[in-house]
Design a protein around this motif. Structure first.
Motif, PDB file in Angstrom:
ATOM      1  N   LYS A   1       0.936  -1.168  -0.061  1.00 46.15           N
ATOM      2  CA  LYS A   1       0.073   0.222  -0.286  1.00 46.15           C
ATOM      3  C   LYS A   1       0.886   1.124  -0.165  1.00 46.15           C
ATOM      4  CE  LYS A   1      -4.413  -1.756   0.206  1.00 46.15           C
ATOM      5  NZ  LYS A   1      -5.492  -0.626  -1.202  1.00 46.15           N
ATOM      6  N   LEU A   2       2.053   1.456   0.677  1.00 52.42           N
ATOM      7  CA  LEU A   2       2.310   2.457   0.932  1.00 52.42           C
ATOM      8  C   LEU A   2       3.526   2.472  -0.343  1.00 52.42           C
ATOM      9  CD1 LEU A   2       4.105   3.899   2.499  1.00 52.42           C
ATOM     10  CD2 LEU A   2       6.102   2.669   3.246  1.00 52.42           C
ATOM     11  N   ILE A   3       4.254   1.723  -1.152  1.00 51.77           N
ATOM     12  CA  ILE A   3       4.510   1.855  -2.585  1.00 51.77           C
ATOM     13  C   ILE A   3       4.022   2.171  -3.299  1.00 51.77           C
ATOM     14  CG2 ILE A   3       5.642  -0.054  -3.834  1.00 51.77           C
ATOM     15  CD1 ILE A   3       6.882  -1.333  -1.876  1.00 51.77           C
TER      16      ILE A   3
ATOM     17  N   SER B   1       1.917   6.384  -6.924  1.00 47.21           N
ATOM     18  CA  SER B   1       0.536   7.287  -7.423  1.00 47.21           C
ATOM     19  C   SER B   1       1.233   8.492  -7.588  1.00 47.21           C
ATOM     20  CB  SER B   1      -0.402   6.940  -6.893  1.00 47.21           C
ATOM     21  OG  SER B   1      -0.543   6.718  -5.754  1.00 47.21           O
ATOM     22  N   ALA B   2       1.953   9.068  -6.881  1.00 50.86           N
ATOM     23  CA  ALA B   2       2.247  10.989  -6.475  1.00 50.86           C
ATOM     24  C   ALA B   2       2.741  10.882  -7.547  1.00 50.86           C
ATOM     25  CB  ALA B   2       2.737  10.569  -5.199  1.00 50.86           C
ATOM     26  N   ASN B   3       3.566  10.303  -8.299  1.00 50.28           N
ATOM     27  CA  ASN B   3       3.977  10.736  -9.337  1.00 50.28           C
ATOM     28  C   ASN B   3       4.227   9.511 -10.692  1.00 50.28           C
ATOM     29  OD1 ASN B   3       5.319  12.097 -11.397  1.00 50.28           O
ATOM     30  ND2 ASN B   3       6.658  14.009  -9.685  1.00 50.28           N
ATOM     31  N   PRO B   4       3.802   9.047 -10.858  1.00 48.89           N
ATOM     32  CA  PRO B   4       3.638   7.672 -11.866  1.00 48.89           C
ATOM     33  C   PRO B   4       5.197   8.220 -13.197  1.00 48.89           C
ATOM     34  CG  PRO B   4       1.803   8.892 -11.903  1.00 48.89           C
ATOM     35  CD  PRO B   4       1.810   9.780 -11.338  1.00 48.89           C
TER      36      PRO B   4
ATOM     37  N   TYR C   1       8.419   8.018 -10.155  1.00 53.43           N
ATOM     38  CA  TYR C   1       8.101   6.891  -9.734  1.00 53.43           C
ATOM     39  C   TYR C   1       7.368   5.869 -10.416  1.00 53.43           C
ATOM     40  CZ  TYR C   1       9.529  10.293  -6.110  1.00 53.43           C
ATOM     41  OH  TYR C   1      10.609  11.976  -5.507  1.00 53.43           O
ATOM     42  N   SER C   2       7.519   5.285 -11.499  1.00 54.81           N
ATOM     43  CA  SER C   2       6.558   4.325 -11.634  1.00 54.81           C
ATOM     44  C   SER C   2       7.479   3.077 -11.145  1.00 54.81           C
ATOM     45  CB  SER C   2       6.044   4.316 -13.161  1.00 54.81           C
ATOM     46  OG  SER C   2       7.073   4.759 -14.174  1.00 54.81           O
ATOM     47  N   TRP C   3       8.508   3.238 -11.610  1.00 54.85           N
ATOM     48  CA  TRP C   3       9.449   2.074 -11.228  1.00 54.85           C
ATOM     49  C   TRP C   3       9.351   1.182  -9.995  1.00 54.85           C
ATOM     50  CZ3 TRP C   3      13.644   2.115  -7.070  1.00 54.85           C
ATOM     51  CH2 TRP C   3      13.091   3.473  -6.605  1.00 54.85           C
ATOM     52  N   VAL C   4       8.857   2.216  -8.566  1.00 54.43           N
ATOM     53  CA  VAL C   4       8.862   2.324  -7.398  1.00 54.43           C
ATOM     54  C   VAL C   4       7.881   1.024  -6.855  1.00 54.43           C
ATOM     55  CG1 VAL C   4       8.319   2.445  -5.087  1.00 54.43           C
ATOM     56  CG2 VAL C   4       9.731   4.118  -6.502  1.00 54.43           C
ATOM     57  N   TYR C   5       6.848   1.383  -8.329  1.00 52.19           N
ATOM     58  CA  TYR C   5       5.725  -0.179  -8.581  1.00 52.19           C
ATOM     59  C   TYR C   5       5.984  -1.284  -8.710  1.00 52.19           C
ATOM     60  CZ  TYR C   5       1.125  -2.377  -8.959  1.00 52.19           C
ATOM     61  OH  TYR C   5       0.199  -2.937  -8.726  1.00 52.19           O
ATOM     62  N   LYS C   6       6.653  -1.316 -10.304  1.00 45.86           N
ATOM     63  CA  LYS C   6       7.340  -1.995 -11.132  1.00 45.86           C
ATOM     64  C   LYS C   6       8.119  -3.104 -10.004  1.00 45.86           C
ATOM     65  CE  LYS C   6      10.082  -2.935 -14.984  1.00 45.86           C
ATOM     66  NZ  LYS C   6      10.424  -2.818 -16.082  1.00 45.86           N
TER      67      LYS C   6
ATOM     68  N   PRO D   1      -0.197   3.159 -21.196  1.00 46.06           N
ATOM     69  CA  PRO D   1       1.212   4.162 -21.977  1.00 46.06           C
ATOM     70  C   PRO D   1       0.707   5.672 -21.666  1.00 46.06           C
ATOM     71  CG  PRO D   1      -0.728   3.782 -23.991  1.00 46.06           C
ATOM     72  CD  PRO D   1      -0.995   2.521 -22.155  1.00 46.06           C
ATOM     73  N   VAL D   2       0.048   6.075 -21.611  1.00 49.95           N
ATOM     74  CA  VAL D   2      -0.503   7.289 -20.955  1.00 49.95           C
ATOM     75  C   VAL D   2       0.351   7.380 -19.356  1.00 49.95           C
ATOM     76  CG1 VAL D   2      -1.084   9.350 -20.312  1.00 49.95           C
ATOM     77  CG2 VAL D   2      -1.901   7.739 -22.413  1.00 49.95           C
ATOM     78  N   THR D   3      -0.042   7.191 -18.528  1.00 52.52           N
ATOM     79  CA  THR D   3       0.658   7.273 -17.527  1.00 52.52           C
ATOM     80  C   THR D   3       1.503   6.225 -16.188  1.00 52.52           C
ATOM     81  OG1 THR D   3      -1.040   5.243 -15.895  1.00 52.52           O
ATOM     82  CG2 THR D   3      -2.288   7.695 -16.378  1.00 52.52           C
ATOM     83  N   GLY D   4       1.750   5.378 -17.375  1.00 50.59           N
ATOM     84  CA  GLY D   4       2.697   4.080 -16.897  1.00 50.59           C
ATOM     85  C   GLY D   4       2.241   3.167 -15.903  1.00 50.59           C
ATOM     86  N   TYR D   5       0.875   3.162 -15.526  1.00 50.62           N
ATOM     87  CA  TYR D   5       0.491   2.148 -14.334  1.00 50.62           C
ATOM     88  C   TYR D   5       1.006   0.583 -15.558  1.00 50.62           C
ATOM     89  CZ  TYR D   5      -1.044   6.055 -12.203  1.00 50.62           C
ATOM     90  OH  TYR D   5      -0.925   7.303 -11.390  1.00 50.62           O
ATOM     91  N   PRO D   6       1.122  -0.424 -14.413  1.00 52.98           N
ATOM     92  CA  PRO D   6       0.818  -1.544 -14.821  1.00 52.98           C
ATOM     93  C   PRO D   6       0.045  -2.086 -14.872  1.00 52.98           C
ATOM     94  CG  PRO D   6       2.876  -1.542 -12.885  1.00 52.98           C
ATOM     95  CD  PRO D   6       1.806   0.149 -13.467  1.00 52.98           C
ATOM     96  N   ALA D   7      -0.543  -2.460 -16.219  1.00 51.99           N
ATOM     97  CA  ALA D   7      -2.066  -3.267 -16.230  1.00 51.99           C
ATOM     98  C   ALA D   7      -1.660  -4.429 -17.413  1.00 51.99           C
ATOM     99  CB  ALA D   7      -2.492  -2.427 -17.194  1.00 51.99           C
ATOM    100  N   LYS D   8      -2.779  -4.698 -17.651  1.00 52.18           N
ATOM    101  CA  LYS D   8      -3.090  -6.704 -18.073  1.00 52.18           C
ATOM    102  C   LYS D   8      -3.879  -6.662 -18.605  1.00 52.18           C
ATOM    103  CE  LYS D   8      -3.176  -8.684 -14.041  1.00 52.18           C
ATOM    104  NZ  LYS D   8      -3.404  -9.787 -12.491  1.00 52.18           N
ATOM    105  N   GLU D   9      -4.262  -7.984 -20.093  1.00 45.84           N
ATOM    106  CA  GLU D   9      -4.793  -7.526 -20.288  1.00 45.84           C
ATOM    107  C   GLU D   9      -6.937  -7.422 -19.813  1.00 45.84           C
ATOM    108  OE1 GLU D   9      -5.175 -10.296 -23.614  1.00 45.84           O
ATOM    109  OE2 GLU D   9      -2.069 -10.499 -23.562  1.00 45.84           O
ATOM    110  N   ASP D  10      -6.777  -8.072 -18.548  1.00 41.92           N
ATOM    111  CA  ASP D  10      -8.551  -8.956 -17.841  1.00 41.92           C
ATOM    112  C   ASP D  10      -8.679  -7.142 -17.524  1.00 41.92           C
ATOM    113  OD1 ASP D  10      -6.082  -8.190 -16.007  1.00 41.92           O
ATOM    114  OD2 ASP D  10      -7.088 -10.236 -15.158  1.00 41.92           O
ATOM    115  N   GLN D  11      -7.937  -6.454 -17.543  1.00 45.08           N
ATOM    116  CA  GLN D  11      -8.210  -5.331 -16.762  1.00 45.08           C
ATOM    117  C   GLN D  11      -8.967  -3.704 -17.522  1.00 45.08           C
ATOM    118  OE1 GLN D  11      -4.710  -3.901 -15.243  1.00 45.08           O
ATOM    119  NE2 GLN D  11      -5.361  -4.491 -12.836  1.00 45.08           N
TER     120      GLN D  11
END
Length: 324
Positions: free
Chosen positions: A37-39, A44-47, A50-55, A306-316
Motif C-alpha cells: 500500500k505504501l509503495i 501514484s504520487a508521481n507516476p 516513481y513508476s519504477w517503484v511499483y514495478k 501508455p499514458v500514465t505508465g501504470y502496470p496493466a494487464k489484458e483482463d483490466q
C-alpha cells in the motif's frame, strides 16, 4: 509468570500457546500488504518519476523485510513478529536447550522467512499472468504447476498436523520448518534495552557519544516499525468488529476527481493513434479510453498504460457500448 523467567536447562522451557503462534503469523502476513500500500501510494504520487517503484515493489519489499528480519534474528533470536509477541527461538539439540541461534540456523531461518515467501508470490503472480499457458494440458508448464500446487497443499496439511501435535504436547516444535531446524519457541528474556528517553537524557549531561547517536537512530526506526505494526493489528481488529454493522450508503458522496491537464489532450481521441476511438475500450488501471486494437497491442508488448505508465494487464480492459 515464574515459568517464563525460569532458567532454561535440559529440555525444560515455557511453551507458548498455539494462539500466540497463530497471532504472530497473522502479524507477519500483514506486513506485505501494508508495504505494498505504501509503495502504491508513492508510485501514484508521481507516476512519471516513481513508476519504477511499483514495478520493483516485490524486490523493494524483499530488501526491506530481509534487513528487518536479519536485525531481529541477530539481536533477539526471533523474527520481527515473534519479538512483537514476546517470543524467541531456541535450539533443541541432543535433549539440551541452546539459548541463541548459531550462524547456520540464523541464515536458514532468514531464507525461510524471506526468500521462500518471495518465490511463492512470484510463482503465483506468474501463473495468474500466464493463465492460458498454465491451463494448457499439453505443455510441461501445466504439469510443473500442478506439482507445485500439490506441494503447497501438502505443506498446508503438514502444518495443520504439526499444530495438532504441538497442541497435544506430542511435539515441542510448532511448525514443520522449525522442526527441521530443531528450533522451538519460548518466551523472550525480560531484559530491557536502553530506551530513547534514556539516550536523550544524556544530551544535557554531555555524555551523548557517536555510538549513542547510532543507537538513537536504530531504536527510532525499530520503535516506529513496532508502533506501525501495532496500528495495523488495531485496524485489522477494528475492521473485523465493525464490518457487519457498517453501511457504505452512510458515507458522504465524495467529489469527482480533478482532471489533470495532460489528460485533457486526449478528450475524444485515442491516446495511441490520436484518432476517434474504434471499439471504445477503457483501461481500468488509469481510466483512459483507447481503440481496442491499439491498447491490446500495447499491453501485450509493454504491459503498462501508455499514458500514465501504470502496470496493466489484458483482463483490466472494459468494453464501452456508446450510442453514436
Amino acid at each position: 509468570m515464574a515459568e517464563r523467567g525460569a532458567h532454561l536447562t535440559g529440555t525444560l522451557f515455557a511453551k507458548p500457546s498455539v494462539f500466540e503462534i497463530a497471532a504472530h503469523k497473522s502479524l507477519a502476513a500483514t506486513l506485505e500488504p501494508a508495504a505494498r500500500k505504501l509503495i502504491t501510494f508513492i508510485a501514484s504520487a508521481n507516476p512519471d518519476k516513481y513508476s519504477w517503484v511499483y514495478k520493483w515493489s516485490d524486490e523493494i519489499h524483499l530488501i526491506f523485510i530481509a534487513a528487518l528480519q536479519n536485525y531481529y534474528l541477530k539481536n533477539y533470536s526471533a523474527s520481527f513478529s515473534e519479538t512483537f509477541y514476546g517470543l524467541k527461538r531456541i535450539v533443541l539439540k541432543d535433549s539440551n536447550v541452546q539459548l541463541n541461534l548459531d550462524k547456520k540456523r540464523l541464515n536458514t531461518s532468514l531464507i525461510i522467512l524471506v526468500i521462500f515467501p518471495y518465490l511463492q508470490k512470484k510463482i503465483d503472480t506468474w501463473a495468474n499472468d500466464n493463465n492460458n499457458l498454465v491451463q494448457n494440458q499439453k505443455s510441461l508448464v501445466y504439469y510443473l504447476y500442478k506439482a507445485y500446487r500439490i506441494l503447497c497443499s501438502l505443506k498446508e496439511l503438514s502444518t495443520f498436523y504439526q499444530y495438532l501435535l504441538y497442541l497435544s504436547n506430542r511435539s515441542k516444535f510448532p511448525t514443520i520448518s522449525l522442526r527441521l531446524l530443531s528450533i522451538s519457541l519460548t518466551y523472550g528474556d525480560d531484559r530491557e534495552d536502553i530506551g530513547l528517553i534514556d539516550l536523550l537524557k544524556k544530551l544535557p549531561q554531555g555524555n551523548f557519544s557517536t555510538s549513542d547517536g547510532m543507537d538513537f537512530v536504530r531504536l527510532s526506526i525499530v520503535r516506529s516499525i513496532e508502533v506501525g505494526a501495532f496500528f495495523l493489528q488495531f485496524l485489522q481488529w477494528w475492521n473485523q468488529e465493525h464490518y457487519y454493522n457498517f453501511s457504505l450508503m452512510a458515507l458522504p458522496v465524495p467529489p469527482p476527481p480533478q482532471i489533470p491537464e495532460y489528460a485533457k489532450r486526449y478528450k475524444g481521441i485515442c491516446p495511441i493513434c490520436y484518432r476517434s476511438p474504434r471499439i471504445h475500450t477503457v483501461l481500468a488501471t488509469s481510466g483512459f479510453i483507447y481503440c481496442y486494437s491499439c491498447i491490446i497491442t500495447e499491453l501485450r508488448k509493454n504491459k503498462k498504460c501508455p499514458v500514465t505508465g501504470y502496470p496493466a494487464k489484458e483482463d483490466q480492459l472494459v468494453r464501452l457500448y456508446l450510442q453514436e
